[in-house]
Design an enzyme around this catalytic site. Sequence first.
Site, PDB file in Angstrom:
ATOM      1  N   GLU A 167       7.074   4.534  71.288  1.00  0.00           N
ATOM      2  CA  GLU A 167       5.619   4.631  71.052  1.00  0.00           C
ATOM      3  C   GLU A 167       5.279   3.787  69.822  1.00  0.00           C
ATOM      4  OE1 GLU A 167       1.995   7.875  70.674  1.00  0.00           O
ATOM      5  OE2 GLU A 167       4.070   8.563  70.602  1.00  0.00           O
ATOM      6  N   LYS A 204      17.540  24.634  69.306  1.00  0.00           N
ATOM      7  CA  LYS A 204      16.821  23.760  70.247  1.00  0.00           C
ATOM      8  C   LYS A 204      15.893  24.529  71.166  1.00  0.00           C
ATOM      9  CE  LYS A 204      20.699  20.711  69.727  1.00  0.00           C
ATOM     10  NZ  LYS A 204      22.047  20.387  70.181  1.00  0.00           N
ATOM     11  N   ASP A 215      20.643  14.933  65.617  1.00  0.00           N
ATOM     12  CA  ASP A 215      20.594  15.493  66.969  1.00  0.00           C
ATOM     13  C   ASP A 215      19.128  15.600  67.371  1.00  0.00           C
ATOM     14  OD1 ASP A 215      20.677  17.003  69.288  1.00  0.00           O
ATOM     15  OD2 ASP A 215      22.336  18.245  68.603  1.00  0.00           O
ATOM     16  N   HIS A 259      -4.439   2.465  70.550  1.00  0.00           N
ATOM     17  CA  HIS A 259      -3.349   2.380  71.525  1.00  0.00           C
ATOM     18  C   HIS A 259      -3.527   1.183  72.458  1.00  0.00           C
ATOM     19  CE1 HIS A 259      -0.670   5.964  71.241  1.00  0.00           C
ATOM     20  NE2 HIS A 259      -1.638   6.364  70.443  1.00  0.00           N
TER      21      HIS A 259
END
Length: 344
Positions: free
Chosen positions: A38, A168, A244, A339
């Site tokens: 992005e 997570k 991670d 964008h």
Amino acid sequence: MKTHKITQAPVPMRSVGPINICGPVLQEKLSVPLATYETPLWHSVGRGARVSCLTEGIKTTVVDERMTRSILLEAADAPAAVAALHSLVTRLDDMNQVVAQSSRFARLIDMHSQIVANLMYLRLEFTTGDASGHNMVTNAADKLIPWILTEYPQLTYCSISGNYCSDKKATAVNGILGRGKYVISEITISRELCERRLKTTPEKVVDLNIKKNLIGTMIAGGLRSANAHYANMLLAFYLATGQDAANIIEGSQGVVHAEVREGDLYFSCTLPNLIVGSVGNGKGLGFVEENLSALGCKESREPGENARRLAAICAATVLCGELSLLAAQTNPGELMEAHLKLER
């Protein structure tokens, strides 16, 4: 058995900044590597970074640090589980003697628990030096379990991880107790600077933070979270520094707070679950080592200081991107226009 060759998955990476960072951990201006598909993110964080350099800086404070692993043990019934738990919580020193056999750096600092029926969930909380500590705490827990089962024969093994860690996963317990580094970043921006560089006002940013981040997240059913896009900056920073990346799940839980103070904008990002390390798995890649060295996180320091420095830099980076996006969204059409211009 067929073995598959390890190849690379290139992700565009660029240094952004410098960011002006101050506070107890470091006082420097430095550029930050961000790896992302992005690409407008570079420009968004860059705008926040430029603003930081026109102020006294982004104050970053490491409030707490701990890595967790929850083990799951089983008793015949609830009274047996409770009796074992009441004894265990008084034996932290004994448990640390076992932990010391697993690592030079792991140290058990606290435990939290839940008893569900005959099941005992123990959330073991460790300091882990400069490592993020996933493997270190699992190894320590693996050594603790046989000791616990020997000392308390009424208990039996169920799992090395009982999901009360919580690794997570977006959970309330992580937001409340913290997992990894608990870091707060803050900045004060003058009204003139808000209007000139962010094209908005302090009042508009405060109002949008309330209506979007706080109320919007609440009606969406957000969990211990009130921010616009922490995950964007975290993923880009994590990939660039060998972390991670799946830990952005709990890492993106956090709260943005903003106030108008004597006409100026006070803006802050609280991140209770920032999981980063300067050593360990993922850090051996050449570009990762270069990035960590450029950030000053491979120096000879006391254990834990490099990781705290890395966390402080990460929290400042998150603030830059969060501030820029919220400012953009106070103006109709600005977000999409940026964008379209940068991606197409």
